[in-house]
Motif scaffolding. Structure first.
Motif, PDB file in Angstrom:
ATOM      1  N   THR A  69       1.320  -1.036   0.174  1.00 57.51           N
ATOM      2  CA  THR A  69       0.334   0.176   0.405  1.00 57.51           C
ATOM      3  C   THR A  69       0.822   1.466   0.126  1.00 57.51           C
ATOM      4  O   THR A  69       1.788   1.861   0.582  1.00 57.51           O
ATOM      5  CB  THR A  69      -0.940  -0.168   1.071  1.00 57.51           C
ATOM      6  OG1 THR A  69      -1.723  -1.389   1.058  1.00 57.51           O
ATOM      7  CG2 THR A  69      -1.785   1.100   1.384  1.00 57.51           C
ATOM      8  N   ILE A  70       0.099   1.696  -1.070  1.00 58.37           N
ATOM      9  CA  ILE A  70       1.602   3.672  -0.634  1.00 58.37           C
ATOM     10  C   ILE A  70       0.293   4.326  -0.538  1.00 58.37           C
ATOM     11  O   ILE A  70      -0.753   4.963  -0.659  1.00 58.37           O
ATOM     12  CB  ILE A  70       1.940   3.737  -2.587  1.00 58.37           C
ATOM     13  CG1 ILE A  70       3.158   5.229  -2.437  1.00 58.37           C
ATOM     14  CG2 ILE A  70       0.627   4.032  -3.419  1.00 58.37           C
ATOM     15  CD1 ILE A  70       3.559   5.037  -3.662  1.00 58.37           C
ATOM     16  N   SER A  71       1.123   5.133   0.179  1.00 57.78           N
ATOM     17  CA  SER A  71       0.498   6.522   0.735  1.00 57.78           C
ATOM     18  C   SER A  71       1.199   7.533   0.863  1.00 57.78           C
ATOM     19  O   SER A  71       2.289   7.504   0.713  1.00 57.78           O
ATOM     20  CB  SER A  71      -0.518   6.520   2.734  1.00 57.78           C
ATOM     21  OG  SER A  71       1.190   5.854   3.131  1.00 57.78           O
ATOM     22  N   ARG A  72       0.567   8.709   0.997  1.00 53.23           N
ATOM     23  CA  ARG A  72       1.496  10.038   1.704  1.00 53.23           C
ATOM     24  C   ARG A  72       1.560  11.139   2.571  1.00 53.23           C
ATOM     25  O   ARG A  72      -0.384  10.992   2.915  1.00 53.23           O
ATOM     26  CB  ARG A  72       1.503  10.609  -0.437  1.00 53.23           C
ATOM     27  CG  ARG A  72       0.778  11.235  -0.436  1.00 53.23           C
ATOM     28  CD  ARG A  72       0.829  11.885  -2.005  1.00 53.23           C
ATOM     29  NE  ARG A  72       1.615  13.174  -1.838  1.00 53.23           N
ATOM     30  CZ  ARG A  72       2.327  13.520  -3.218  1.00 53.23           C
ATOM     31  NH1 ARG A  72       1.627  12.673  -3.634  1.00 53.23           N
ATOM     32  NH2 ARG A  72       3.189  14.157  -2.712  1.00 53.23           N
ATOM     33  N   ASP A  73       1.939  12.087   2.945  1.00 51.30           N
ATOM     34  CA  ASP A  73       1.590  13.128   3.928  1.00 51.30           C
ATOM     35  C   ASP A  73       2.297  14.028   3.721  1.00 51.30           C
ATOM     36  O   ASP A  73       3.372  14.427   3.651  1.00 51.30           O
ATOM     37  CB  ASP A  73       2.387  12.226   5.618  1.00 51.30           C
ATOM     38  CG  ASP A  73       1.788  13.390   6.801  1.00 51.30           C
ATOM     39  OD1 ASP A  73       1.962  13.165   8.099  1.00 51.30           O
ATOM     40  OD2 ASP A  73       0.901  14.782   6.127  1.00 51.30           O
ATOM     41  N   ASN A  74       1.350  14.979   2.863  1.00 49.12           N
ATOM     42  CA  ASN A  74       1.762  16.024   2.555  1.00 49.12           C
ATOM     43  C   ASN A  74       2.391  16.984   3.190  1.00 49.12           C
ATOM     44  O   ASN A  74       3.614  17.687   3.067  1.00 49.12           O
ATOM     45  CB  ASN A  74       0.997  17.476   1.757  1.00 49.12           C
ATOM     46  CG  ASN A  74       0.745  15.577   0.127  1.00 49.12           C
ATOM     47  OD1 ASN A  74       1.471  15.276  -0.311  1.00 49.12           O
ATOM     48  ND2 ASN A  74       0.168  16.290  -0.816  1.00 49.12           N
ATOM     49  N   ALA A  75       1.093  17.112   4.344  1.00 50.13           N
ATOM     50  CA  ALA A  75       2.368  18.305   5.320  1.00 50.13           C
ATOM     51  C   ALA A  75       3.352  17.639   6.213  1.00 50.13           C
ATOM     52  O   ALA A  75       4.291  18.769   6.522  1.00 50.13           O
ATOM     53  CB  ALA A  75       1.320  17.855   6.595  1.00 50.13           C
ATOM     54  N   ASN A  76       3.873  16.366   5.800  1.00 47.68           N
ATOM     55  CA  ASN A  76       5.552  16.205   6.497  1.00 47.68           C
ATOM     56  C   ASN A  76       6.206  15.752   5.222  1.00 47.68           C
ATOM     57  O   ASN A  76       7.745  14.693   5.898  1.00 47.68           O
ATOM     58  CB  ASN A  76       5.074  14.915   7.557  1.00 47.68           C
ATOM     59  CG  ASN A  76       4.745  15.222   9.019  1.00 47.68           C
ATOM     60  OD1 ASN A  76       5.092  16.537   9.152  1.00 47.68           O
ATOM     61  ND2 ASN A  76       3.695  14.355   9.404  1.00 47.68           N
TER      62      ASN A  76
END
Length: 122
Positions: A69-76
């Protein structure tokens, strides 16, 4: 310029899990789609997963679908790859990369990290 640094690789037994992280710095991270690629010994670099700039769209290679599973946290400024049910054939150096468009094609990626090694023992 976007600088990418991967972490989280290591040695794991078959059936185990790892979570890779890719920390980005430089230009605005949220402007870029992100991808994970891998390269095994003696093999060409291959697509693993990709995620759009906002995270609403994802692509996976058939070989990892349902396990990764790929995910992202743009805030960090970070993108992740959660890898479950690992197999010996997942052994490779894993690279994260950034591009202006969501793509599976490594030649289209603009920026690359240096990679992190994942070894899955049988």
């Amino acid at each position: 310029q976007v600088q990418l640094v991967e972490s989280g690789g290591g040695l794991v037994q078959a059936g185990g899990s790892l979570r890779l992280s890719c920390a980005a710095s430089g230009r605005t991270f949220s402007n870029y789609a992100m991808g994970w690629f891998r390269q095994g010994v003696g093999k060409e670099r291959e697509f693993v997963a990709a995620i759009s700039w906002g995270g609403s769209s994802t692509y996976y290679a058939d070989s990892v679908k349902g396990r990764f599973t790929i995910s992202r946290d743009n805030a960090n400024n970070t993108v992740y790859l959660q890898m479950n049910s690992l197999k010996p054939e997942d052994t490779a150096v894993y690279y994260c990369a950034a591009s202006r468009t969501l793509t599976r094609q490594p030649q289209v990626m603009h920026y690359w990290g240096k990679g992190t090694l994942v070894t899955v023992s049988s």
